[in-house]
Design a protein around this motif. Structure first.
Motif, PDB file in Angstrom:
ATOM      1  N   LEU A 334       0.901  -1.245  -0.122  1.00  0.00           N
ATOM      2  CA  LEU A 334      -0.120  -0.052  -0.005  1.00  0.00           C
ATOM      3  C   LEU A 334       0.835   1.381  -0.023  1.00  0.00           C
ATOM      4  O   LEU A 334       1.809   1.521   0.750  1.00  0.00           O
ATOM      5  N   VAL A 335       0.543   1.993  -0.985  1.00  0.00           N
ATOM      6  CA  VAL A 335       1.343   3.389  -1.020  1.00  0.00           C
ATOM      7  C   VAL A 335       0.304   4.592  -1.017  1.00  0.00           C
ATOM      8  O   VAL A 335      -0.706   4.577  -1.793  1.00  0.00           O
ATOM      9  N   LEU A 336       0.572   5.517   0.032  1.00  0.00           N
ATOM     10  CA  LEU A 336      -0.226   6.673   0.110  1.00  0.00           C
ATOM     11  C   LEU A 336       0.506   7.768   0.239  1.00  0.00           C
ATOM     12  O   LEU A 336       1.482   7.983   1.037  1.00  0.00           O
ATOM     13  N   GLU A 337       0.120   8.717  -0.970  1.00  0.00           N
ATOM     14  CA  GLU A 337       1.209   9.879  -0.839  1.00  0.00           C
ATOM     15  C   GLU A 337       0.509  11.308  -1.336  1.00  0.00           C
ATOM     16  O   GLU A 337      -0.456  11.063  -2.306  1.00  0.00           O
ATOM     17  N   ASN A 338       0.691  12.209  -0.730  1.00  0.00           N
ATOM     18  CA  ASN A 338       0.366  13.754  -0.933  1.00  0.00           C
ATOM     19  C   ASN A 338      -1.284  13.542  -1.209  1.00  0.00           C
ATOM     20  O   ASN A 338      -2.043  14.119  -1.766  1.00  0.00           O
ATOM     21  N   LEU A 339      -1.928  12.935   0.034  1.00  0.00           N
ATOM     22  CA  LEU A 339      -3.420  13.068   0.454  1.00  0.00           C
ATOM     23  C   LEU A 339      -3.640  14.156   1.342  1.00  0.00           C
ATOM     24  O   LEU A 339      -3.852  13.803   2.515  1.00  0.00           O
ATOM     25  N   CYS A 340      -4.117  15.269   0.740  1.00  0.00           N
ATOM     26  CA  CYS A 340      -4.049  16.611   1.790  1.00  0.00           C
ATOM     27  C   CYS A 340      -5.258  16.718   2.410  1.00  0.00           C
ATOM     28  O   CYS A 340      -5.299  17.287   3.373  1.00  0.00           O
ATOM     29  N   ASN A 341      -6.123  15.788   2.066  1.00  0.00           N
ATOM     30  CA  ASN A 341      -7.522  16.122   2.882  1.00  0.00           C
ATOM     31  C   ASN A 341      -7.746  14.859   3.634  1.00  0.00           C
ATOM     32  O   ASN A 341      -8.879  14.793   4.450  1.00  0.00           O
ATOM     33  N   VAL A 342      -6.972  14.024   4.001  1.00  0.00           N
ATOM     34  CA  VAL A 342      -6.759  12.792   4.824  1.00  0.00           C
ATOM     35  C   VAL A 342      -6.255  13.488   6.213  1.00  0.00           C
ATOM     36  O   VAL A 342      -5.320  13.956   6.202  1.00  0.00           O
ATOM     37  N   SER A 343      -6.845  13.364   7.288  1.00  0.00           N
ATOM     38  CA  SER A 343      -6.659  13.694   8.610  1.00  0.00           C
ATOM     39  C   SER A 343      -6.245  12.438   9.473  1.00  0.00           C
ATOM     40  O   SER A 343      -6.166  11.495   8.997  1.00  0.00           O
ATOM     41  N   SER A 365       3.807   9.302   2.377  1.00  0.00           N
ATOM     42  CA  SER A 365       4.501  10.483   1.792  1.00  0.00           C
ATOM     43  C   SER A 365       3.662  11.659   1.984  1.00  0.00           C
ATOM     44  O   SER A 365       2.656  11.572   1.372  1.00  0.00           O
ATOM     45  N   SER A 366       4.142  12.637   2.534  1.00  0.00           N
ATOM     46  CA  SER A 366       3.335  14.089   2.586  1.00  0.00           C
ATOM     47  C   SER A 366       1.841  14.045   2.695  1.00  0.00           C
ATOM     48  O   SER A 366       1.277  14.627   2.062  1.00  0.00           O
ATOM     49  N   CYS A 367       1.813  13.214   3.825  1.00  0.00           N
ATOM     50  CA  CYS A 367       0.336  13.085   4.400  1.00  0.00           C
ATOM     51  C   CYS A 367       0.256  13.892   5.704  1.00  0.00           C
ATOM     52  O   CYS A 367       0.937  13.363   6.783  1.00  0.00           O
ATOM     53  N   GLN A 368      -0.403  14.893   5.878  1.00  0.00           N
ATOM     54  CA  GLN A 368      -0.315  15.797   7.229  1.00  0.00           C
ATOM     55  C   GLN A 368      -1.285  14.959   8.303  1.00  0.00           C
ATOM     56  O   GLN A 368      -1.012  15.392   9.458  1.00  0.00           O
ATOM     57  N   GLY A 369      -2.093  13.990   7.907  1.00  0.00           N
ATOM     58  CA  GLY A 369      -2.757  13.126   8.913  1.00  0.00           C
ATOM     59  C   GLY A 369      -1.912  11.984   9.495  1.00  0.00           C
ATOM     60  O   GLY A 369      -2.430  11.433  10.358  1.00  0.00           O
ATOM     61  N   ALA A 370      -0.630  11.744   8.864  1.00  0.00           N
ATOM     62  CA  ALA A 370       0.027  10.832   9.429  1.00  0.00           C
ATOM     63  C   ALA A 370       0.606  11.283  10.813  1.00  0.00           C
ATOM     64  O   ALA A 370       1.824  11.630  10.797  1.00  0.00           O
ATOM     65  N   SER A 371      -0.130  10.972  11.885  1.00  0.00           N
ATOM     66  CA  SER A 371       0.411  11.388  13.268  1.00  0.00           C
ATOM     67  C   SER A 371       0.785  10.219  13.964  1.00  0.00           C
ATOM     68  O   SER A 371       0.807   8.945  13.647  1.00  0.00           O
TER      69      SER A 371
END
Length: 655
Positions: A334-343, A365-371
């Motif tokens: 699974l690859v998730l990259e630059n998903l700006c609307n995901v929290s 990569s580049s996901c602001q919700g990756a906390s």
């Protein structure tokens, strides 16, 4: 050809007399010579462009030319050609003939001979195998032709030629179009010709072909049922209609990539999920019309077959990640990259969906919700997670990194890049809490990692990680000697070590680190560590030289001839050495050549101050060398380079 022009007009095609005065004499026609592959270069001189004319005797043309026939009549003649090789030869006559031949669908071919793969066809295939410039195979079991068109070579005419010419070579199996001719580029006409003439097509890749749309892909869906892989990038005229047709007409479709196709939306992905029962891999990037509905439709219908999913730059929300966490039962990559609307909630839902039980590789990569909370949930919900790659996760901190190391009980490979909130405490904590499964750790450009103050007493309970064998730290400017000493105690079983661009590393940190490495280092890269000296390299060679295979000392200005003498004496298994842009001189090269048991295969001395005095040593080393880099060795004369080229003819020399 005599069979074709011997057609007397008694059939259903032409009810009057024959168009030829003496149609049965084959010698009255111009010969085309030997068989030619119609995929010819632009200046091929043997191409026949003149019309075929009928002669009653040599030198006495009758004035009758087959070119006077309308396209409908010539089409009927060409579709009655007896075999693939005859069609290939006729395609060389003129562009008109090529166009007509490429417009003939396989079902429209009328021949007395069986148009199937005969022993003669396999002989042609075997001849092409010897010429890799004409034919390429995926592996030994594949028996189909592969073609790649790039830039100005990508035209409709070439596609038409490929459509006709590859039939005699086992059929076209793989077509890759990269870019398009700016004036006469690939359009639906050329790709439709491929569809009509190449029913064996298995792989189709179209990159940046703006004039290709639904019309040709509908033809592909109708005529190429064996299609397995589809790659569409920057194809802006392609819509959901094409994907729906492909999903219906190509049941063997297993891999689909859609990149920057602005007219493909949710309905297209839904069609793929419903119609492709063998779909295993889907990659979607920068498609503005694709949202949660498309991802949900794809996952819910392909939950038991989809193993690889890549989502980049999409307008999806937490709902899509929740769907992945619930329906991704077979997803392993699974690859998730630059998903700006995901929290943060989206990652938490994905981990708690309990559907990613088979997930083994995750890249975020580049996901602001990756906390921290999200990754803790993922670690607990993915028990088989073995590889984790985190890039530009600005919210991730030490607590989150340690948490995922504790919860991901199967984690083997961890990679961090530009995660600036992670400090040295998170680095050490993740290693010591890895359940003894972590094998590889890589950090790059993590600015939060700082060296410990020498005057501060450290209160760390060291718990060695006996499983870690590979460590890479690249361009982390705060990483220094104190950190390296601690890593040596935590990771005593290292075999592969990369310390790249670390200006704060000195001999004081590397020497105790080398003493703590118990198993023995096999591959070492310390390029760009400008403060390391010959003392550290000599210690490395004396303690680990017996098993050292690869050593990179590029751009280490304080490392010179003394290090090469130590290498010559202690590193008998070394096969790859790079001392580019170092202080190595002629003395060092001479010392290196004195190693009786040295068996170097790759040597790079680019930018070193070596001259013609090193010529005998380089010649001696050249007995085993397969590659030698002499770039920017300005003191080495042209005559010496020419001498080495003559003497070391087995070696690939770059100068």
């Amino acid at each position: 050809m005599s069979k074709v022009f011997g057609f007397s007009g008694e059939g259903d095609f032409f009810c009057r007399d024959s168009i030829c005065t003496n149609p049965k004499e084959a010698t009255l026609f111009l010969s085309h010579g030997h068989h030619l592959d119609v995929y010819f270069p632009p200046n091929k001189k043997s191409r026949v462009s003149a019309p075929i004319v009928l002669r009653e005797s040599i030198g006495e043309p009758t004035g009758v030319s087959i070119e006077v026939l309308p396209d409908e009549c010539l089409f009927e003649i060409l579709r009655r050609l007896p075999g693939n090789q005859e069609r290939s030869v006729c395609a060389c006559v003129s562009k008109r003939w090529l166009t007509l031949l490429s417009s003939i669908h396989r079902d429209e071919i009328h021949s007395d001979e069986v148009v199937s793969r005969t022993a003669g066809d396999f002989n042609v295939i075997n001849e092409e195998v010897k010429d890799k410039t004409l034919t390429e195979y995926e592996n030994e079991s594949d028996r189909y032709v592969s073609r790649i068109l790039e830039g100005k070579k990508a035209t409709d005419t070439r596609l038409s030629a490929i459509s006709v010419g590859t039939a005699a070579h086992g059929g076209l199996g793989k077509l890759l179009v990269r870019g398009s001719n700016p004036t006469q580029g690939v359009t639906d006409v050329g790709l439709s010709a491929i569809a009509r003439g190449c029913p064996t097509l298995r792989v189709l890749s179209l990159w940046n072909v703006p004039c290709v749309g639904d019309a040709s892909l509908l033809e592909i869906a109708k005529s190429c049922p064996l299609l397995e892989k589809l790659d569409l990038r920057h194809c802006h005229l392609v819509t959901d209609k094409s994907l729906a047709a492909l999903a219906k007409g190509c049941p063997n479709l297993t891999e689909v990539t859609i990149d920057s196709c602005r007219n493909i939306g949710n309905e297209g992905l839904l069609s793929l999920g419903k119609g492709c029962t063998n779909l295993k891999s889907v990659s979607v990037k920068d498609c503005p019309l694709i949202g949660d509905q498309g991802i949900a439709g794809l996952l819910s219908n392909a939950s038991f077959i989809l193993t690889k999913l890549k989502l980049q730059g999409l307008n999806v929300t937490d709902l899509s990640l929740a769907v992945i966490g619930h329906y991704g039962k077979q997803v392993i990559d699974l690859v998730l990259e630059n998903l700006c609307n995901v929290s943060e909630r989206g990652f938490w839902l994905m981990g708690n969906g309990h559907g990613l039980q088979k997930l083994s590789s995750l890249s975020v990569s580049s996901c602001q919700g990756a906390s921290d909370i999200g990754f803790d949930s993922i670690g607990k919900g993915c028990p088989n997670l073995k590889q984790l790659c985190l890039r530009r996760c600005s919210v991730l901190s030490d607590n989150g990194l340690v948490s995922i190391a504790k919860s991901a009980v199967s984690l083997e490979r961890l990679q961090l890049e530009e995660c600036h909130r992670v400090s040295q405490y998170g680095l050490f904590g993740s290693i010591m809490n890895s359940h003894g499964t972590l094998k590889s750790l890589a950090l790059a450009k993590c600015l939060g990692i700082k060296d410990f103050d020498k005057d501060v007493e450290l209160h760390l309970t060291i718990s060695p990680c006996m499983s870690l064998s590979s460590l890479s730290i690249t361009n982390c400017p705060g990483f220094g000697d104190s950190n390296l000493v601690i890593l040596g105690k935590i990771c005593p079983q290292l075999q592969n070590l990369d310390l790249i661009g670390l200006c704060k590393i000195t001999d004081s940190g590397l020497l105790p680190f080398l003493d703590d490495c118990e198993l023995g280092l096999a591959k070492v890269n310390i390029s760009g560590c400008i403060n390391l000296t010959d003392e550290a390299i000599s210690a490395l060679c004396s303690t680990h030289g017996w098993g050292l295979e690869v050593l990179n000392l590029d751009s280490c200005p304080k490392i010179g001839d003394r290090s090469l003498a130590a290498i010559s004496k202690n590193c008998q298994l070394l096969n790859d050495l790079d001392v580019s842009n170092s202080a190595v001189s002629d003395l060092g090269i001479t010392a290196l050549s004195c190693g009786d048991h040295l068996n170097l295969q790759i040597l790079s001395v680019a930018g070193c101050h070596i001259s013609d005095k090193s010529l005998p040593a380089l010649k001696k080393l050249g007995r085993s060398l397969l590659g030698l880099n002499l770039q920017h060795c300005n003191s080495l004369s042209h005559g010496s380079v020419k001498f080495l080229l003559e003497q070391l003819w087995k070696c690939d020399i770059i100068y």
